[in-house]
Motif scaffolding. Structure first.
Motif, PDB file in Angstrom:
ATOM      1  N   VAL A 546      -3.200  -3.704 -10.868  1.00 61.76           N
ATOM      2  CA  VAL A 546      -2.705  -4.392  -9.683  1.00 61.76           C
ATOM      3  C   VAL A 546      -1.231  -4.059  -9.492  1.00 61.76           C
ATOM      4  O   VAL A 546      -0.453  -4.064 -10.446  1.00 61.76           O
ATOM      5  N   GLY A 547      -0.863  -3.778  -8.250  1.00 60.25           N
ATOM      6  CA  GLY A 547       0.521  -3.442  -7.939  1.00 60.25           C
ATOM      7  C   GLY A 547       0.577  -2.195  -7.076  1.00 60.25           C
ATOM      8  O   GLY A 547      -0.436  -1.733  -6.553  1.00 60.25           O
ATOM      9  N   ARG A 548       1.753  -1.637  -6.941  1.00 62.51           N
ATOM     10  CA  ARG A 548       1.941  -0.443  -6.118  1.00 62.51           C
ATOM     11  C   ARG A 548       1.613   0.801  -6.930  1.00 62.51           C
ATOM     12  O   ARG A 548       2.168   1.016  -8.006  1.00 62.51           O
ATOM     13  N   ASP A 549       0.684   1.628  -6.423  1.00 57.25           N
ATOM     14  CA  ASP A 549       0.329   2.868  -7.112  1.00 57.25           C
ATOM     15  C   ASP A 549       1.523   3.810  -7.145  1.00 57.25           C
ATOM     16  O   ASP A 549       2.302   3.890  -6.189  1.00 57.25           O
ATOM     17  N   GLY A 585       9.761  -4.522  -9.809  1.00 57.92           N
ATOM     18  CA  GLY A 585       8.760  -3.722  -9.113  1.00 57.92           C
ATOM     19  C   GLY A 585       7.584  -4.517  -8.589  1.00 57.92           C
ATOM     20  O   GLY A 585       6.688  -3.959  -7.952  1.00 57.92           O
ATOM     21  N   PHE A 586       7.557  -5.830  -8.860  1.00 60.18           N
ATOM     22  CA  PHE A 586       6.452  -6.668  -8.390  1.00 60.18           C
ATOM     23  C   PHE A 586       6.974  -7.717  -7.414  1.00 60.18           C
ATOM     24  O   PHE A 586       7.992  -8.368  -7.666  1.00 60.18           O
ATOM     25  N   GLN A 587       6.285  -7.863  -6.311  1.00 56.76           N
ATOM     26  CA  GLN A 587       6.585  -8.925  -5.358  1.00 56.76           C
ATOM     27  C   GLN A 587       5.264  -9.440  -4.811  1.00 56.76           C
ATOM     28  O   GLN A 587       4.416  -8.658  -4.373  1.00 56.76           O
ATOM     29  N   VAL A 588       5.091 -10.746  -4.861  1.00 59.38           N
ATOM     30  CA  VAL A 588       3.813 -11.364  -4.508  1.00 59.38           C
ATOM     31  C   VAL A 588       3.962 -12.164  -3.222  1.00 59.38           C
ATOM     32  O   VAL A 588       4.969 -12.849  -3.017  1.00 59.38           O
ATOM     33  N   LYS A 617       6.303  -5.112   4.825  1.00 61.17           N
ATOM     34  CA  LYS A 617       7.662  -4.692   5.186  1.00 61.17           C
ATOM     35  C   LYS A 617       8.719  -5.350   4.308  1.00 61.17           C
ATOM     36  O   LYS A 617       9.830  -4.835   4.164  1.00 61.17           O
ATOM     37  N   LYS A 618       8.367  -6.484   3.706  1.00 61.91           N
ATOM     38  CA  LYS A 618       9.299  -7.157   2.799  1.00 61.91           C
ATOM     39  C   LYS A 618       9.216  -6.608   1.375  1.00 61.91           C
ATOM     40  O   LYS A 618       9.913  -7.090   0.486  1.00 61.91           O
ATOM     41  N   GLY A 619       8.337  -5.623   1.162  1.00 63.43           N
ATOM     42  CA  GLY A 619       8.230  -5.009  -0.156  1.00 63.43           C
ATOM     43  C   GLY A 619       7.164  -5.595  -1.049  1.00 63.43           C
ATOM     44  O   GLY A 619       7.141  -5.324  -2.259  1.00 63.43           O
ATOM     45  N   THR A 620       6.252  -6.375  -0.485  1.00 66.08           N
ATOM     46  CA  THR A 620       5.189  -6.992  -1.284  1.00 66.08           C
ATOM     47  C   THR A 620       4.273  -5.927  -1.877  1.00 66.08           C
ATOM     48  O   THR A 620       3.867  -4.985  -1.195  1.00 66.08           O
ATOM     49  N   SER A 621       3.928  -6.090  -3.150  1.00 70.86           N
ATOM     50  CA  SER A 621       2.997  -5.165  -3.803  1.00 70.86           C
ATOM     51  C   SER A 621       1.687  -5.848  -4.188  1.00 70.86           C
ATOM     52  O   SER A 621       0.708  -5.172  -4.498  1.00 70.86           O
ATOM     53  N   ILE A 622       1.660  -7.182  -4.181  1.00 78.99           N
ATOM     54  CA  ILE A 622       0.430  -7.924  -4.481  1.00 78.99           C
ATOM     55  C   ILE A 622       0.215  -8.967  -3.387  1.00 78.99           C
ATOM     56  O   ILE A 622       1.048  -9.861  -3.197  1.00 78.99           O
ATOM     57  N   LEU A 623      -0.890  -8.837  -2.658  1.00 81.33           N
ATOM     58  CA  LEU A 623      -1.256  -9.804  -1.626  1.00 81.33           C
ATOM     59  C   LEU A 623      -2.299 -10.758  -2.196  1.00 81.33           C
ATOM     60  O   LEU A 623      -3.321 -10.313  -2.727  1.00 81.33           O
TER      61      LEU A 623
END
Length: 765
Positions: A546-549, A585-588, A617-623
């Motif tokens: 989970v996160g940004r590839d 590097g993580f933003q939920v 656009k706010k940099g979220t990597s986990i929805l």
């Protein structure tokens, strides 16, 4: 009796329980390579004999005169092309100073001339010399009527290498850009191959027609050190000239079961890719995958793109088709770290498959992680390696055989004709695994869910009255409450049931049915065996990331900065840990999927898209899609609809690999519910109401600790998902995720096209 006579005899006779129709089970593959790279016509001749002897692995029409497809991939023969081009007035340079393209043009002369002119202009604009066209000598009279009716006009193009470009891969990279620009500006011409190293001859042939149709293959001056052949038995797509193998790099015997998810993710991955090799040309070769092609063509597209972007071909193959490493104690830690690193960025292309690949310098072969397709090879005293999908495809005197061996599950074989040697599986993998400090990168960047600290916050709980109201709102039945949830929490296993589904169709029910019930699981069939997930546990994996590839094309430690989750069925505590993750590097972001009950559902989904876009656009990597908050004024978007709609939106906008989807929902409670949610794009699911229901059952029907009961319930759900995936021949949850292995029954075509894109739907609603 020789081998060909024996095969013809076998086709005509029944022997005990044997039926001739069993012969038509899958494709045939073969390869002959001179290990020291010495070119000769004998290599071509032997490869043609292999494919002719694999007639029982080739499909044909009812008339028996048109085949599903046969082809051969060869090195470009400098002696041959120098001779024939001189007769055509085309002046070639030295070996590998020019490229040859094989084109399938339309028979219409006007359209053909337009396409030819377009290609010439593109070549010259890219700074290369167009040397001329050659009409390929062919014999259409040997073909069946169906093949003749759709036969293209076959020409070869010759292109000179610019002086400032190196031979080999760098020149081929320039040609790749030219081909991709041409393909996007022209939709009636197919380019079989365009390379300075390899060429592909193929078509809708019976196995014996490949040799007789192309005059080039009969010319004794045509010499090659590598020859790869394929006889096709179409399982997933209709036969055509274009879909015959070889593709540009591979031949493939088998099926990629997870192809829909693989293709979606590869297209979505384009947004996060950058390559120092392609640099400003990257956007010109996109999209990576042609979704109109067969499963093997899409894999070939991907491997070619990775190779042209800087990954060596064997490395690209290992990343796409990894061996089972997670539960395998026999591999070294270095190799395990290598596979773990690439697993954080790309899911396996899963399914029964034997693949042979070549770029003109190396020839390799790889077998799927289950070993469900045969691949055997001989090494001879003449320094030749002969590989085929079965023993006996080519007669080799015993006294000339140095080694007899087969490919093992997940293993790779590599012949390097430049270095003049065969590399074993361990040598290949150890070489690539030691090139970078993958273990250090993982230790510094990979985060495990189990290692996250539990925040000092209460887990939301419901009163008896609130719980009952939510159970009614989400359509819980007494049967699900009493048997399904209770049994899984009590025993840790799903209730035993028949493999087939004989329950009435949801669309015909008088009562409200969850959306999950409108989707039926697909099962492996014909040439595609299911997997015994219990006895073959070593090949299965339940891990998701989970996160940004990361950027698949550039190796560095930051690529593996993701969250590793061993069980995608999350407890309330697990989700609380993810919501409060503070690692770099993580933003939920939590996106509500509830709406006022007077609002049209379509508008509510559009509003979710807006919120997803804002979070991205706010940099979220986990929805986290959450339906907490259902009350007398708010209802929840069906969780499957919300997950699939957001997943497809992110794929379309090429953001899917930048953002992971986690679902927090009260709706899922049965194994099938979770399977559909993962199959349509969720990375993990928190069934908070099902776990609240277990809390209630503890007091009345289950005499065990609440946390133990929840763990057993989650384990039962996960085991059920693995069982469902294995019935389709899929080994890993990571590959199953987003693979859309379902058929919709009773849902309108408009809804399927918009929110469940790519799903099979024969009966609408």
């Amino acid at each position: 009796m020789d081998m060909n006579q024996q095969m013809r005899k076998t086709e005509k006779e029944w022997q005990g329980l044997y039926s001739p129709q069993f012969e038509h089970d899958n494709c045939g593959i073969g390869a002959v390579v001179n290990i020291r790279g010495q070119k000769n016509h004998g290599i071509v001749e032997k490869a043609l004999k292999i494919v002719e002897n694999l007639e029982h692995r080739a499909g044909k029409d009812a008339e028996g005169k048109t085949g599903d497809g046969v082809g051969i991939l060869l090195q470009i023969s400098h002696n041959f092309f120098s001779e024939v081009c001189e007769k055509s007035g085309i002046t070639l340079g030295a070996e590998r100073e020019y490229a040859v393209g094989m084109f399938f043009f339309p028979q219409n002369e006007l359209k053909r001339n337009q396409a030819k002119k377009m290609f010439e202009i593109i070549v010259e604009k890219e700074g290369m010399d167009f040397l001329g066209w050659r009409k390929v000598p062919t014999r259409p009279e040997v073909l069946g009527q169906k093949a003749r009716d759709c036969m293209p006009h076959i020409l070869q193009a010759f292109i000179g290498k610019p002086a400032d470009v190196e031979k080999g891969l760098e020149f081929d990279r320039k040609l790749y850009i030219v081909r991709r620009i041409f393909e996007q500006s022209n939709d009636n011409t197919y380019v079989s191959s365009l390379s300075s190293r390899t060429i592909v001859y193929k078509g809708m042939f019976l196995v014996g027609q490949l040799r007789t149709f192309f005059g080039d293959l009969q010319n004794l001056n045509y010499e090659s050190a590598i020859a790869v052949v394929h006889s096709r038995f179409s399982t997933n797509t209709n036969p055509s000239w274009e879909r015959a193998h070889p593709n540009r790099l591979i031949v493939h015997n088998g099926e990629i079961n997870t192809i829909r998810g693989n293709a979606d993710k590869m297209l979505a991955r384009e947004e996060t890719l950058s390559s120092s090799r392609l640099e400003s040309d990257l956007y010109r070769v996109l999209p990576v995958v042609d979704t109109q092609g067969s499963d093997s063509a899409m894999l070939d597209n991907t491997l070619e793109f990775l190779m042209m972007s800087g990954l060596e071909l064997p490395l690209a193959v290992m990343a796409a088709i990894p061996e089972p490493w997670a539960n395998n104690d026999t591999i070294s830690q270095e190799i395990r770290d290598f596979y773990q690193y690439y697993a954080t960025m790309m899911e396996p292309w899963d399914g029964p498959a034997a693949i042979v690949f070549s770029d003109g310098d190396v020839m390799g072969a790889v077998l799927d992680r289950n070993g469900l397709r045969p691949s055997r090879y001989y090494v001879t005293k003449e320094d030749e390696l002969i590989l085929a999908s079965e023993v006996g495809a080519l007669s080799v005197p015993e006294e000339k055989v140095v080694q007899k061996e087969r490919l093992y599950p997940g293993k790779i074989l590599l012949v390097d004709t430049v270095r003049g040697r065969v590399f074993s599986d361990d040598e290949v993998k150890s070489y690539y695994a030691s090139k970078q400090p993958y273990g250090e990168w993982l230790d510094s960047n990979l985060i495990h869910l189990k290692d996250l600290k539990i925040p000092n916050q209460p887990v939301p709980e419901y009163s008896d009255e609130e719980r009952t109201r939510l159970q009614k709102a989400f359509g819980y039945s007494f049967e699900e409450y009493r048997t399904s949830i209770r049994d899984m929490a009590l025993n840790g296993t799903e209730s035993t049931s028949a493999m087939g589904v004989d329950t009435p169709l949801a669309v015909l029910s008088d009562k409200h049915q969850p959306l999950f019930h409108y989707f039926k699981q697909l099962f492996a069939q014909v040439t595609n065996p299911p997997i015994d997930a219990i006895r073959e546990k070593i090949v299965t994996s339940t891990t998701v990331y989970v996160g940004r590839d990361g950027n698949l094309l550039e190796e560095n430690g930051e690529n593996c900065r993701v969250l590793k989750i061993e069980n995608p069925i999350l407890t309330n505590t697990d989700l609380l840990k993810i919501k409060n993750i503070s690692a770099k590097g993580f933003q939920v972001a939590v996106i509500p999927i509830t709406y006022y009950k007077s609002t049209p559902l379509e508008r509510a989904i559009d509003h979710v898209y807006v919120e997803v876009e804002r979070a991205y656009k706010k940099g979220t990597s986990i929805l986290i899609l959450s339906d907490r908050g259902v009350d007398e004024n708010h209802v929840a978007i069906p969780s499957l609809l919300a997950v699939s709609a957001v997943h497809q939106y992110l794929v379309r906008t090429k953001k899917r690999t930048s953002v992971s989807i986690i679902l927090e929902s009260g709706e899922p409670r049965e194994v099938h519910h979770f399977a559909t949610l993962l199959g349509y794009g969720a990375s993990a699911v928190n069934p908070y109401l099902a776990q609240e229901t277990i809390h209630e059952l503890i007091e009345t029907m289950i005499g065990k600790d609440y946390y133990a009961a929840v763990d057993d319930y989650n384990h039962a759900v996960l085991s059920g998902i693995v069982k469902i995936a294995s019935k389709m021949g899929i080994s890993t949850i990571q590959s199953y995720q987003g693979s859309k292995m379902f058929e919709a029954v009773g849902i309108s075509e408009e809804v399927v096209c918009r929110y469940f894109t790519g799903t099979v739907s024969r009966v609408g609603g």
